[in-house]
Design an enzyme around this catalytic site. Sequence first.
Site, PDB file in Angstrom:
ATOM      1  N   ARG A  34       0.855  -1.192   0.000  1.00 15.90           N
ATOM      2  CA  ARG A  34       0.000   0.000   0.000  1.00 15.90           C
ATOM      3  C   ARG A  34       0.889   1.240   0.000  1.00 15.90           C
ATOM      4  O   ARG A  34       2.094   1.132   0.143  1.00 15.90           O
ATOM      5  CB  ARG A  34      -0.958  -0.013   1.203  1.00 15.90           C
ATOM      6  CG  ARG A  34      -0.214  -0.394   2.467  1.00 15.90           C
ATOM      7  CD  ARG A  34      -0.518   0.396   3.652  1.00 15.90           C
ATOM      8  NE  ARG A  34      -0.439   1.821   3.486  1.00 15.90           N
ATOM      9  CZ  ARG A  34       0.685   2.530   3.613  1.00 15.90           C
ATOM     10  NH1 ARG A  34       1.875   1.966   3.841  1.00 15.90           N
ATOM     11  NH2 ARG A  34       0.652   3.843   3.492  1.00 15.90           N
ATOM     12  N   GLY A  35       0.233   2.403  -0.144  1.00 22.06           N
ATOM     13  CA  GLY A  35       1.000   3.639  -0.266  1.00 22.06           C
ATOM     14  C   GLY A  35       1.161   3.926  -1.745  1.00 22.06           C
ATOM     15  O   GLY A  35       1.555   3.038  -2.512  1.00 22.06           O
ATOM     16  N   ALA A  36       0.834   5.154  -2.132  1.00 21.03           N
ATOM     17  CA  ALA A  36       0.704   5.462  -3.558  1.00 21.03           C
ATOM     18  C   ALA A  36       1.930   5.088  -4.412  1.00 21.03           C
ATOM     19  O   ALA A  36       1.783   4.363  -5.405  1.00 21.03           O
ATOM     20  CB  ALA A  36       0.330   6.936  -3.714  1.00 21.03           C
ATOM     21  N   ARG A  77      -7.740  -0.371  -6.912  1.00 22.10           N
ATOM     22  CA  ARG A  77      -7.922   0.798  -6.039  1.00 22.10           C
ATOM     23  C   ARG A  77      -7.980   2.044  -6.930  1.00 22.10           C
ATOM     24  O   ARG A  77      -7.064   2.274  -7.715  1.00 22.10           O
ATOM     25  CB  ARG A  77      -6.763   0.901  -5.022  1.00 22.10           C
ATOM     26  CG  ARG A  77      -6.652  -0.318  -4.106  1.00 22.10           C
ATOM     27  CD  ARG A  77      -5.737  -0.060  -2.924  1.00 22.10           C
ATOM     28  NE  ARG A  77      -6.342   0.844  -1.961  1.00 22.10           N
ATOM     29  CZ  ARG A  77      -5.691   1.349  -0.905  1.00 22.10           C
ATOM     30  NH1 ARG A  77      -4.415   1.049  -0.705  1.00 22.10           N
ATOM     31  NH2 ARG A  77      -6.296   2.169  -0.066  1.00 22.10           N
ATOM     32  N   GLN A 182      -2.466   2.609   9.704  1.00 23.00           N
ATOM     33  CA  GLN A 182      -1.139   2.705   9.075  1.00 23.00           C
ATOM     34  C   GLN A 182      -0.189   3.569   9.900  1.00 23.00           C
ATOM     35  O   GLN A 182       1.024   3.379   9.852  1.00 23.00           O
ATOM     36  CB  GLN A 182      -1.256   3.298   7.665  1.00 23.00           C
ATOM     37  CG  GLN A 182      -1.988   2.432   6.665  1.00 23.00           C
ATOM     38  CD  GLN A 182      -3.443   2.811   6.575  1.00 23.00           C
ATOM     39  OE1 GLN A 182      -4.056   3.250   7.551  1.00 23.00           O
ATOM     40  NE2 GLN A 182      -4.041   2.639   5.410  1.00 23.00           N
ATOM     41  N   ASP A 223      -1.977  10.868  -2.419  1.00 24.52           N
ATOM     42  CA  ASP A 223      -2.348   9.784  -3.326  1.00 24.52           C
ATOM     43  C   ASP A 223      -2.658  10.328  -4.707  1.00 24.52           C
ATOM     44  O   ASP A 223      -2.561   9.607  -5.704  1.00 24.52           O
ATOM     45  CB  ASP A 223      -3.531   9.014  -2.753  1.00 24.52           C
ATOM     46  CG  ASP A 223      -3.060   8.206  -1.565  1.00 24.52           C
ATOM     47  OD1 ASP A 223      -2.688   7.050  -1.747  1.00 24.52           O
ATOM     48  OD2 ASP A 223      -2.986   8.778  -0.452  1.00 24.52           O
ATOM     49  N   ASN A 233      -5.719  12.500  -0.140  1.00 26.44           N
ATOM     50  CA  ASN A 233      -4.837  11.713   0.724  1.00 26.44           C
ATOM     51  C   ASN A 233      -5.676  10.945   1.737  1.00 26.44           C
ATOM     52  O   ASN A 233      -6.916  11.059   1.749  1.00 26.44           O
ATOM     53  CB  ASN A 233      -3.822  12.641   1.410  1.00 26.44           C
ATOM     54  CG  ASN A 233      -2.656  11.879   2.019  1.00 26.44           C
ATOM     55  OD1 ASN A 233      -2.019  11.055   1.351  1.00 26.44           O
ATOM     56  ND2 ASN A 233      -2.378  12.105   3.290  1.00 26.44           N
ATOM     57  N   LYS A 234      -5.017  10.172   2.561  1.00 27.39           N
ATOM     58  CA  LYS A 234      -5.699   9.297   3.523  1.00 27.39           C
ATOM     59  C   LYS A 234      -6.779  10.032   4.302  1.00 27.39           C
ATOM     60  O   LYS A 234      -6.585  11.177   4.709  1.00 27.39           O
ATOM     61  CB  LYS A 234      -4.642   8.714   4.468  1.00 27.39           C
ATOM     62  CG  LYS A 234      -5.146   7.787   5.555  1.00 27.39           C
ATOM     63  CD  LYS A 234      -6.035   6.673   5.055  1.00 27.39           C
ATOM     64  CE  LYS A 234      -5.397   5.769   4.046  1.00 27.39           C
ATOM     65  NZ  LYS A 234      -6.368   4.838   3.417  1.00 27.39           N
TER      66      LYS A 234
HETATM   67  O1  MRU Z   1      -4.728   3.294   1.841  1.00 25.16           O
HETATM   68  P1  MRU Z   1      -3.249   3.469   1.811  1.00 25.16           P
HETATM   69  O2  MRU Z   1      -2.577   2.934   3.022  1.00 25.16           O
HETATM   70  O3  MRU Z   1      -2.637   2.969   0.517  1.00 25.16           O
HETATM   71  O4  MRU Z   1      -3.081   5.031   1.808  1.00 25.16           O
HETATM   72  C1  MRU Z   1      -1.824   5.586   1.854  1.00 25.16           C
HETATM   73  C2  MRU Z   1      -1.854   7.026   2.079  1.00 25.16           C
HETATM   74  O5  MRU Z   1      -2.863   7.668   2.106  1.00 25.16           O
HETATM   75  C3  MRU Z   1      -0.568   7.698   2.165  1.00 25.16           C
HETATM   76  O6  MRU Z   1      -0.694   8.852   2.941  1.00 25.16           O
HETATM   77  C4  MRU Z   1      -0.135   8.082   0.778  1.00 25.16           C
HETATM   78  O7  MRU Z   1      -0.065   7.004  -0.083  1.00 25.16           O
HETATM   79  C5  MRU Z   1       1.058   8.887   0.875  1.00 25.16           C
HETATM   80  S1  MRU Z   1       2.227   8.760  -0.400  1.00 25.16           S
HETATM   81  C6  MRU Z   1       3.561   7.939   0.273  1.00 25.16           C
END
Ligand code: MRU
Length: 330
Positions: A34-36, A77, A182, A223, A233-234
């Site tokens: 996970r994470g963009a 996603r 997270q 994201d 973002n999250k």
């Molecule tokens: O749902 P996730 O865990 O994939 O979401 C991740 C986030 O929202 C992060 O803040 C985002 O990807 C930041 S970029 C490193």
Amino acid sequence: MKMIDQTALPTRLAFVTYTRPEQIAEAIRNMVIRGAPAIGVAAAMGVALAAFRSKSKDRSELLKELERSASMIRSTRPTAVNLFWGIDRVLKVARSAKSAADVKEVVAKEVKKMEEDDIETNKRLGQIGSNLIENGDAVLTQCNAGALATVGYGTALGVVRAAVKQKKLVKVIVPETRPALQGARLTAYELETDGIDCTVIADTAVGHVLSIGRVDKVIVGADRITRDGYLFNKIGTYQMAVLADRHRVPFYTAAPFSSFDLSQTHEQVTIEERKFDEVVYVRGKRIVPRGVPIFNPAFDMTPPELVTAMVSDKGLIERPFEENIAKVIS
Ligand code: MRU
């Protein structure tokens, strides 16, 4: 493809190895990865695995197989633009190849390059962002925008890492980031492992820590940043930005060029809604009465007027964002 199983952290540092594109799609959907930026590279590798496994000797047949895997991975996603960026980039090189054998070769080279570039990009971004950090700063972040969310080093946490490397004292305040935690599980794990000062707070404590002057800067990842300057973002980022504004604390986002969506405006972005069980169960224990409806958006949107500046690997982007994003990210 070998990756850390992020669902097992912080209890266990476990690695999983995948050999099929369907497994990569599943791993993205279930947030094993996970994470963009990490999703972007993983998605591209999923397409590369499809090429590697294919028995096709015919170029156009092989390209069709890649398109099928690509659309399967695309459906996992919807919000992080990096996923689409990664797939498009690998498909582009595949289409440029002259034969099936060439497709396999160029695709493999491209994903390897993407993997290496990601770390370089984050380091550059971290260096640029570190100029915003003063010795002794307390930085509030959200979710995990660190090494785990990328191939390595991190975006928002990349800024912190670069500042720490310059011997600045930085303390990171980490909201737990319900429902998938997270912040508590991953960001705290990373910072603790690296010996960077951090404190975990409940998500509900964000307003309070800002109001009592415990935060000097907010730095979050992204994201997707649309060409009109909206930050996706999250979930929880928007309320953090509103509260930072209320308490006059600068609010920054740190993101590589692959998180910028130059083709869309904020109205066109889909915010992912995830399964109700993420909210209903904590560590397998039900915490909500049966039958109560659940709404579980995974991301939110922060409008440009709440963002002080954007840190990118191509430079600091200041207002007006729409104009400056177009100039800096090309
Ligand atoms: O749902 P996730 O865990 O994939 O979401 C991740 C986030 O929202 C992060 O803040 C985002 O990807 C930041 S970029 C490193």
